[in-house]
Every structure is written in C-alpha cells, then in structure tokens.
Design a protein around this motif. Structure first.
Motif, PDB file in Angstrom:
ATOM      1  N   GLU A   8      -5.561  24.834  -0.258  1.00  0.00           N
ATOM      2  CA  GLU A   8      -6.695  25.490  -0.925  1.00  0.00           C
ATOM      3  C   GLU A   8      -7.188  26.714  -0.176  1.00  0.00           C
ATOM      4  OE1 GLU A   8      -8.577  22.219   1.653  1.00  0.00           O
ATOM      5  OE2 GLU A   8      -6.771  22.525   0.465  1.00  0.00           O
ATOM      6  N   SER A   9      -6.703  26.936   1.052  1.00  0.00           N
ATOM      7  CA  SER A   9      -7.237  28.018   1.893  1.00  0.00           C
ATOM      8  C   SER A   9      -6.588  29.378   1.643  1.00  0.00           C
ATOM      9  CB  SER A   9      -7.065  27.650   3.379  1.00  0.00           C
ATOM     10  OG  SER A   9      -7.816  26.507   3.681  1.00  0.00           O
ATOM     11  N   HIS A  10      -5.866  29.506   0.562  1.00  0.00           N
ATOM     12  CA  HIS A  10      -5.255  30.796   0.215  1.00  0.00           C
ATOM     13  C   HIS A  10      -6.180  31.517  -0.777  1.00  0.00           C
ATOM     14  CE1 HIS A  10      -1.372  29.896   2.164  1.00  0.00           C
ATOM     15  NE2 HIS A  10      -1.643  28.659   1.803  1.00  0.00           N
ATOM     16  N   TRP A  11      -6.752  32.617  -0.330  1.00  0.00           N
ATOM     17  CA  TRP A  11      -7.738  33.325  -1.143  1.00  0.00           C
ATOM     18  C   TRP A  11      -7.087  34.018  -2.323  1.00  0.00           C
ATOM     19  CZ3 TRP A  11      -9.475  38.899  -0.531  1.00  0.00           C
ATOM     20  CH2 TRP A  11     -10.568  39.176  -1.363  1.00  0.00           C
ATOM     21  N   GLN A  12      -7.660  33.804  -3.508  1.00  0.00           N
ATOM     22  CA  GLN A  12      -7.239  34.493  -4.734  1.00  0.00           C
ATOM     23  C   GLN A  12      -8.497  35.118  -5.349  1.00  0.00           C
ATOM     24  OE1 GLN A  12      -5.504  31.132  -6.838  1.00  0.00           O
ATOM     25  NE2 GLN A  12      -3.464  31.596  -6.073  1.00  0.00           N
ATOM     26  N   TYR A  13      -8.581  36.453  -5.252  1.00  0.00           N
ATOM     27  CA  TYR A  13      -9.793  37.114  -5.718  1.00  0.00           C
ATOM     28  C   TYR A  13     -10.014  36.937  -7.218  1.00  0.00           C
ATOM     29  CZ  TYR A  13      -6.728  40.886  -7.342  1.00  0.00           C
ATOM     30  OH  TYR A  13      -5.764  41.608  -7.978  1.00  0.00           O
ATOM     31  N   SER A  14      -8.926  36.631  -7.944  1.00  0.00           N
ATOM     32  CA  SER A  14      -9.054  36.457  -9.393  1.00  0.00           C
ATOM     33  C   SER A  14      -9.712  35.126  -9.749  1.00  0.00           C
ATOM     34  CB  SER A  14      -7.674  36.534 -10.048  1.00  0.00           C
ATOM     35  OG  SER A  14      -6.795  35.569  -9.492  1.00  0.00           O
ATOM     36  N   CYS A  15      -9.707  34.172  -8.802  1.00  0.00           N
ATOM     37  CA  CYS A  15     -10.336  32.870  -9.045  1.00  0.00           C
ATOM     38  C   CYS A  15     -11.814  32.944  -8.680  1.00  0.00           C
ATOM     39  CB  CYS A  15      -9.650  31.778  -8.222  1.00  0.00           C
ATOM     40  SG  CYS A  15      -7.955  31.445  -8.729  1.00  0.00           S
ATOM     41  N   PHE A  16     -12.631  33.179  -9.667  1.00  0.00           N
ATOM     42  CA  PHE A  16     -14.070  33.296  -9.405  1.00  0.00           C
ATOM     43  C   PHE A  16     -14.831  32.567 -10.504  1.00  0.00           C
ATOM     44  CE2 PHE A  16     -18.257  35.193  -9.166  1.00  0.00           C
ATOM     45  CZ  PHE A  16     -18.456  35.320  -7.794  1.00  0.00           C
ATOM     46  N   ASP A  17     -15.605  31.575 -10.096  1.00  0.00           N
ATOM     47  CA  ASP A  17     -16.350  30.744 -11.038  1.00  0.00           C
ATOM     48  C   ASP A  17     -17.848  31.038 -10.890  1.00  0.00           C
ATOM     49  OD1 ASP A  17     -17.590  28.747 -12.510  1.00  0.00           O
ATOM     50  OD2 ASP A  17     -16.107  27.226 -11.972  1.00  0.00           O
ATOM     51  N   VAL A  18     -18.416  31.735 -11.860  1.00  0.00           N
ATOM     52  CA  VAL A  18     -19.835  32.117 -11.804  1.00  0.00           C
ATOM     53  C   VAL A  18     -20.734  30.892 -11.851  1.00  0.00           C
ATOM     54  CG1 VAL A  18     -21.674  33.401 -12.964  1.00  0.00           C
ATOM     55  CG2 VAL A  18     -19.362  34.345 -12.867  1.00  0.00           C
ATOM     56  N   ASN A  19     -20.365  29.908 -12.676  1.00  0.00           N
ATOM     57  CA  ASN A  19     -21.185  28.695 -12.787  1.00  0.00           C
ATOM     58  C   ASN A  19     -21.231  27.931 -11.462  1.00  0.00           C
ATOM     59  OD1 ASN A  19     -21.815  29.088 -15.529  1.00  0.00           O
ATOM     60  ND2 ASN A  19     -19.865  28.183 -16.160  1.00  0.00           N
ATOM     61  N   LEU A  20     -20.093  27.909 -10.784  1.00  0.00           N
ATOM     62  CA  LEU A  20     -20.047  27.258  -9.472  1.00  0.00           C
ATOM     63  C   LEU A  20     -20.974  27.969  -8.497  1.00  0.00           C
ATOM     64  CD1 LEU A  20     -18.792  25.320  -7.334  1.00  0.00           C
ATOM     65  CD2 LEU A  20     -17.026  27.060  -6.984  1.00  0.00           C
ATOM     66  N   LEU A  21     -20.956  29.292  -8.541  1.00  0.00           N
ATOM     67  CA  LEU A  21     -21.811  30.074  -7.648  1.00  0.00           C
ATOM     68  C   LEU A  21     -23.290  29.760  -7.894  1.00  0.00           C
ATOM     69  CD1 LEU A  21     -22.167  32.236  -5.510  1.00  0.00           C
ATOM     70  CD2 LEU A  21     -22.007  33.965  -7.308  1.00  0.00           C
ATOM     71  N   LYS A  22     -23.659  29.586  -9.145  1.00  0.00           N
ATOM     72  CA  LYS A  22     -25.047  29.237  -9.464  1.00  0.00           C
ATOM     73  C   LYS A  22     -25.413  27.880  -8.884  1.00  0.00           C
ATOM     74  CE  LYS A  22     -25.280  31.896 -13.786  1.00  0.00           C
ATOM     75  NZ  LYS A  22     -25.372  31.802 -15.270  1.00  0.00           N
ATOM     76  N   GLU A  23     -24.494  26.926  -8.981  1.00  0.00           N
ATOM     77  CA  GLU A  23     -24.746  25.589  -8.439  1.00  0.00           C
ATOM     78  C   GLU A  23     -24.899  25.630  -6.926  1.00  0.00           C
ATOM     79  OE1 GLU A  23     -22.123  22.438  -9.707  1.00  0.00           O
ATOM     80  OE2 GLU A  23     -21.700  23.476 -11.574  1.00  0.00           O
ATOM     81  N   VAL A  24     -24.002  26.372  -6.265  1.00  0.00           N
ATOM     82  CA  VAL A  24     -24.066  26.481  -4.800  1.00  0.00           C
ATOM     83  C   VAL A  24     -25.359  27.162  -4.374  1.00  0.00           C
ATOM     84  CG1 VAL A  24     -22.958  27.438  -2.733  1.00  0.00           C
ATOM     85  CG2 VAL A  24     -21.553  26.515  -4.583  1.00  0.00           C
TER      86      VAL A  24
END
Length: 324
Positions: free
Chosen positions: A213-229
């Motif tokens: 999971e530690s491989h960064w993919q800039y295309s993988c971005f979850d706005v809803n997750l960011l709100k929860e965090v």
C-alpha cells in the motif's frame, strides 16, 4: 488474544529499549553539542529551530487521523481501500508540507530580521541554518503516512532500529563538530539536516519494498475519506497547536525578551521533560493498533477492554516515573 497481547508486550519492549538508548545518547549528545557550539550558538540553533517547531503544528493536523485510518483499513483487510487511503493521505501531506514551507519562509525571515535577539554577525548564518530546518520540516511532514504504515503493521522493531540509528548519527555529528575550527553552527545544521533526511529516506525505502500500500498514486484521491480524516483529527489538531505554542512559542519569547543562552537552558529542560513523556507514549504506540484493529472487525467489547486495560497500565507507568 494471547498472540495479540504477546505482540503488544514484545513491541513495548522494543520501544522501551529504543527509548532508554535514545535518552542516554540524546542527553550525552546535548552536552557534547553545547560544549562544541557554545551557549550562544546552541541557543541560536534552538531559536531558529523553534520557528519551524512553532509552525510544525501543521504536522499534527492529520497525524492522528492518518494513523487511525490506515490501521483501521489494515484491520479490515481490503487491500485496494488501504492503497487509496495511503495515497490520499500522502497527497494531502505533500500539500500541507508545501504550505508549511511558504509560511515558514515568509514568517520565519521576518521574525529573524525584526524580532529575534540574534547578534548581527550571526544573522546570515542564522538564515542559512533556518533553511536547513525548513528542509527537515518538509521531509518530516511528508513522512507521516510512512511512519503510520509501520505502526499500523506493528513493526516496532524497525521503528526502534531507525530511532537508534538517528540518535547515533546525531552523536556522530556532535563529535565531528568538536574537530571543526570555524563555521561550527552552519556545518552542524547541515550535518543534522543530512542525517535526519537520510533516516527518513530509509523509512520510505523500507515501506515501499515491504508494504504494497506504500506506493503513492496521485490519481487515487478520495475526497470523502479526506473529510472523515479531517473530522476525526480536528481535536488532535487543536492539541497540536497548543503544544507547539507552549514548547516553541515559549522559546521564541525567551529569545525576544532575554538571550540565546536562556533558550539553550530551556531546550535542555525540554529534552528531559520529553523523555519522561515517552514512557507513556511508547506504551500507547504499542497498544493503539490492536485497539483500532479490533474495532475494524467489529470486536467492540475486545477493543473497549484493551483500551481500558492499556490506559490503566499507562497511568501506572507515568506514576512510577513522576513520583520519584
């Protein structure tokens, strides 16, 4: 359950051995550095570092949420969701780190020029040292998701080894400064920055090679997750601002109204205080992943039980240190 409890005990032992070695080496290193740099230069270094430290509250904005959500997703065992969580949080931390650099450059240079009590002949050196501390701060902020991954996997052995490597590198820098004739403060700041960036880079290399999971993919971005965090982290962020103001804001005020020598004394005092707090923090670091993983799989009773037991033990650990 026995296996999980055994893992907590083993991880706690790793963390306490790490802490004991780091305290001894760090306290000795402080003495060597103080002798090599002199009181004023050491005070200037701590003052300049205090500006970055004051702004480091941005590092705590999402740190608790990052650790919690990565551990939670690991407990659920959904690999794709775990990858998305890591990439989203790393992207956010990169943005936070860029904001930190801009804020530090604007506010820091103004403070050095207009407010801080730094001798005129040391002003240029202080500004260069400040750039080294900003670079270290940038790497530290973007490091948060990688450290969270190691803690989520409960790999405290690597965490302990990296901590020991860092303090021994700092000891090597402190000893090396003794043999340098001029520009000690500048060379010390450069070597300290290099050693910390080296350790943080090793963390990242280890994570990318060991955890999928530690491989960064800039295309993988979850706005809803960011709100929860963000919602989860808001109170921790408030605490982070308070601690930064208490520790680093006090240092800056001491410099403004008194002298670098008093800042040096305060910095040494903070090292001892932080060492005491590590007794509880290390134990909590070992117990927290299991608490979150139990919640992730719906074992709320087990999670609550472990939370209460570990809190009680943490209280007694602090009591054992505080009373003497």
């Amino acid at each position: 359950m026995k296996q999980n409890n055994l893992r907590i005990v083993k991880n706690t032992i790793f963390l306490y051995v790490r802490m004991a070695c780091m305290i001894v080496v760090a306290l000795y290193t402080s003495r060597v550095i103080l002798h090599a740099l002199g009181v004023d230069d050491y005070g200037i270094y701590q003052t300049v570092g205090g500006i970055v430290g004051l702004l480091s509250f941005v590092n705590s904005l999402l740190s608790a949420g990052t650790s919690r959500f990565l551990t939670f997703e690991l407990g659920r065992g959904i690999t794709e969701r775990l990858k998305t969580t890591f990439s989203t949080l790393l992207s956010v931390h990169i943005v936070i780190a860029l904001f930190f650099v801009i804020a530090a450059e604007v506010a820091g240079i103004w403070l050095i020029d207009a407010k801080l009590n730094i001798p005129a002949e040391q002003l240029v050196t202080a500004k260069i040292v400040f750039q080294f501390t900003i670079l270290t701060g940038f790497f530290s902020i973007t490091q948060v998701p990688y450290t969270a991954v190691i803690i989520a996997h409960e790999n405290m052995k690597i965490y302990a080894y990296m901590g020991l490597l860092e303090v021994f590198l700092k000891l090597g820098v402190a000893v090396a400064i003794e043999f340098i004739a001029s520009d000690k403060l500048l060379i010390f700041a450069a070597l300290m920055c290099a050693s910390q960036v080296f350790v943080l880079t090793l963390y990242r290399v280890y994570c990318t090679r060991s955890y999928v999971e530690s491989h960064w993919q800039y295309s993988c971005f979850d706005v809803n997750l960011l709100k929860e965090v963000g919602s989860f982290s808001i109170w921790n962020a408030f605490a982070g601002v308070s601690v930064a103001m208490l520790q680093y804001g006090t240092m800056l005020l001491l410099n403004v109204f008194f002298s670098p020598a008093l800042v040096a004394a305060r910095a040494l005092n903070d090292q001892v205080s932080n060492a005491v707090n590590q007794f509880v923090q290390n134990f909590r670091m070992a117990a927290n992943p299991q608490i979150i993983k139990k919640m992730a799989v719906g074992d709320y009773t087990g999670s609550k039980h472990l939370l209460l037991i570990s809190t009680r033990l943490a209280y007694y650990l602090m009591l054992m240190v505080s009373i003497p």
